[in-house]
Design an enzyme around this catalytic site. Structure first.
Site, short mmCIF file in Angstrom:
data_model
loop_
_atom_site.label_atom_id
_atom_site.label_comp_id
_atom_site.label_asym_id
_atom_site.label_seq_id
_atom_site.Cartn_x
_atom_site.Cartn_y
_atom_site.Cartn_z
N ASP A 88 0.85 -1.20 0.00
CA ASP A 88 0.00 0.00 0.00
C ASP A 88 0.88 1.24 0.00
OD1 ASP A 88 0.86 -0.48 2.70
OD2 ASP A 88 -0.75 0.82 3.45
N GLU A 153 0.01 -0.87 5.91
CA GLU A 153 1.07 -0.27 6.72
C GLU A 153 0.87 1.23 6.85
OE1 GLU A 153 4.84 1.40 8.08
OE2 GLU A 153 3.79 1.90 6.25
#
Ligand code: BES
Ligand code: MN
Ligand code: MN
Length: 457
Positions: A88, A153
Site C-alpha cells: 500500500d 502499513e
C-alpha cells in the site's frame, strides 16, 4: 556469481515490472481505492508465482489482504527468512505539486518518480527479483523464504497483529528481513537497528452549538480555535520538551556507547538543511540532530482546522476546532499508555467555556533490534558486496510497527536493510526511487541469501 549476472542481464524488465506495480494506485486509507488494493495484491501474487515461489496467495484480513508466499526448497538444514514489505502507498495529495503524475511512473535520469516507488514497492520488489535470479540460475534460493506483504502499513497496520497471531506457525522463521528504510546519505548504506513508535490522537474542541457572528458574541464566547491553539501550545516548550506529565517516564536514555557510535555516522548539517529547506535546525540542544530525529520522542501537530479558510474574510466565531496530533515514541514508551496520559492531560487543560474530546487514531511500538546477531553480520557483508561499501548502523525516526510485533509474537529479530535515499520524498509529492539502488538492492539481496545460507551461527 551467476545469479548476479542474471540480475544484471534482466534489469530493464525488472524496472518495467516495478513501473507496472507503481501504476496501481494502492492507497490503503481511501475507500475508493478498494479495487486497486485487490488488484495490487493479485498482481504481486502473480509476480511471486512467476518468480518461482511454489505457493503464493492473497489472504484476507478484516481490512486489505496480505500477500503470502513461501519457498522451502532449501530444506530444514537451511535458515528461513521472513521477508516483510507493504504494497500500500500514501495518498498522492496534494496532486498539483507533482511534476509528473503520481501513478504514471516516470524515469528522469536515474530516478523513477511515482507514489510508492521507494515506500515500499521498489524496495520490497528487490527480494522478489533476487529470488527469481536464484531460481533461474540454481533452481531455487539457497535459503527458505517466506514473504508477508501487507496492504495497511500506511494506515497503522490495524489488522496485522491479529494476522500474525493467527498464523504463527505459518510465519515461523529464523530472522525477519524488512526493506522499508533508507541510507543516511547517498553512497552510505545503512542498517537500521532502532525505530520510533507512534501514538496518534485527534482533538475536537466545541464551543457554541452553532457558528456565531463574531461581532454580536465575540468577547463573551470563547472561540474554540483560540482555545485549541492555547491548549496545544501548552503541550511543548520552545525547545521541544514535552510537557505532558508522565510522558518521559519510560524513556530509556541512549547509552554513551551508542551516542559515540552515532556521532561517527557521516552526517552533514548543510546537506540536511538543504534537504529540508529550513533556515536552521531546532529542538533539544543537548542532543545531536541525528539523535533528535531517531532516539528522542516528539510531539507534532499534523493538521489543525476549523472556521473559515476560503479566500477573503469572513467574520465568524466557529462552533468547532480540530487538531491531529502525533507523538513519536522511543523505547520503552508504550503507545497505549502515552495516548492515555496525553488524552487525560489535554482534557484536563480544557477551559470551562469549551468541551474537549480526544480520540486515539492508531499507534505502534518502538523497536530496537540486536546489533550483534549473526544475521546482522551477514547483512553488513551483503551490503559490502552489493554496494561496495560497509554500511553504518543507525536508528531512524520513522515507525514500522510490525518490527515490535515480530519480536513479541514470533520471538525473532528483524534485519532492516533499506535502499531508499534521504531525498526520496516519502509521503510527499514527487516521491522517487533511485534506480541504481533498485538494481544494487536486488544484488544485495542475492548476496544476503547466499551469506545466510553459509550459516547463522
Ligand atoms: N517506510 C516508512 C517508515 C520509515 C521511513 C522508517 C523512513 C524509517 C525511515 C513507513 O512506510 C511509514 O511511513 N510508517 C509510518 C507508520 C505509521 C503509519 C504507523 C510512519 O512512520 O509515519
Ligand atoms: Mn514504508
Ligand atoms: Mn510510509
Amino acid at each position: 556469481m551467476e545469479a548476479i549476472t542474471y540480475a544484471r542481464a534482466h534489469r530493464d524488465r525488472f524496472l518495467d515490472e516495478l513501473k507496472d506495480f507503481v501504476r496501481i494506485p494502492s492507497v490503503s486509507t481511501q475507500a475508493k481505492h478498494g479495487p486497486d488494493m485487490e488488484e495490487a495484491a493479485g498482481w504481486l501474487r502473480d509476480r511471486l508465482l512467476e518468480a518461482g515461489f511454489p505457493g503464493a496467495e492473497v489472504m484476507p484480513t478484516e481490512g486489505h489482504p496480505v500477500v503470502y508466499a513461501e519457498w522451502s526448497e532449501a530444506g530444514p538444514g537451511a535458515p528461513t527468512v521472513l521477508i516483510y514489505g507493504h504494497y500500500d502507498v500514501q495518498p498522492p495529495d496534494p496532486l498539483e505539486l507533482w511534476k509528473t503524475p503520481p501513478f504514471e511512473p516516470t524515469l528522469v535520469g536515474d530516478d523513477l518518480f511515482g507514489r510508492g516507488a521507494s515506500d515500499d514497492k521498489g524496495q520490497l520488489y528487490t527480494h522478489v527479483k533476487a529470488a527469481e535470479a536464484w531460481k533461474e540460475t540454481r533452481g531455487a534460493p539457497p535459503i527458505n523464504l517466506k514473504c508477508i506483504f501487507e496492504g495497511e502499513e500506511e494506515c497503522g497496520s490495524p489488522n496485522l497483529e491479529a494476522f500474525i497471531r493467527e498464523h504463527q506457525d505459518l510465519l515461523s522463521a529464523d530472522v525477519a528481513l524488512v526493506s522499508d528504510t533508507g541510507f543516511v546519505g547517498m553512497g552510505v548504506p545503512s542498517i537500521v537497528y532502532g525505530l520510533r513508535g507512534l501514538a496518534y490522537l485527534e482533538i475536537e474542541v466545541t464551543g457554541p452549538d452553532h457558528d456565531l457572528h463574531s461581532g454580536t458574541y465575540g468577547g463573551a464566547v470563547l472561540n474554540p480555535i483560540n482555545g485549541l491553539c492555547r491548549l496545544v501550545a501548552q503541550l511543548q516548550d520552545e525547545d521541544g520538551r514535552i510537557l505532558i506529565p508522565g510522558f518521559y517516564d519510560n524513556v530509556v536514555e541512549l547509552p554513551d556507547e551508542e551516542r559515540a557510535e552515532l556521532a561517527e555516522v557521516p552526517f552533514d548539517r548543510e546537506t540536511w538543511l538543504e534537504e529540508t529547506g529550513v533556515p536552521t535546525d531546532w529542538g533539544e540542544a543537548e542532543y545531536s540532530i541525528l539523535e533528535r530525529v531517531s532516539a528522542r520522542p516528539t510531539l507534532d501537530l499534523n493538521g489543525i482546522w476549523g472556521g473559515y479558510t476560503e479566500p477573503g474574510a469572513k467574520t465568524v466565531l466557529p462552533s468547532k476546532a480540530f487538531a491531529k496530533l502525533s507523538m513519536r515514541l522511543v523505547p520503552d514508551q508504550d503507545p497505549e499508555r502515552i495516548a492515555e496520559v496525553a488524552a487525560e492531560h489535554i482534557e484536563s487543560l480544557a477551559p470551562p467555556a469549551l468541551r474537549v474530546d480526544v480520540r486515539p487514531l492508531h499507534g505502534g511500538k518502538p523497536a530496537v533490534v540486536d546489533r550483534e546477531s549473526p544475521a546482522m553480520a551477514a547483512a553488513s557483508r551483503a551490503y559490502e558486496a552489493g554496494f561496495g561499501v560497509e554500511p553504518v548502523l543507525v536508528r531512524r525516526g520513522g515507525s514500522i510497527p510490525v518490527v515490535a510485533e515480530i519480536q513479541s509474537i514470533l520471538g525473532i529479530e528483524t534485519i532492516l536493510m533499506g535502499f531508499g535515499l534521504p531525498d526520496d520524498r516519502l509521503h510527499s509529492p514527487n516521491e522517487k526511487f533511485h534506480v541504481p539502488n533498485f538494481y544494487r538492492g536486488i544484488e544485495t539481496s542475492i548476496h544476503l541469501m547466499e551469506l545466510l545460507n553459509e550459516g547463522l551461527d
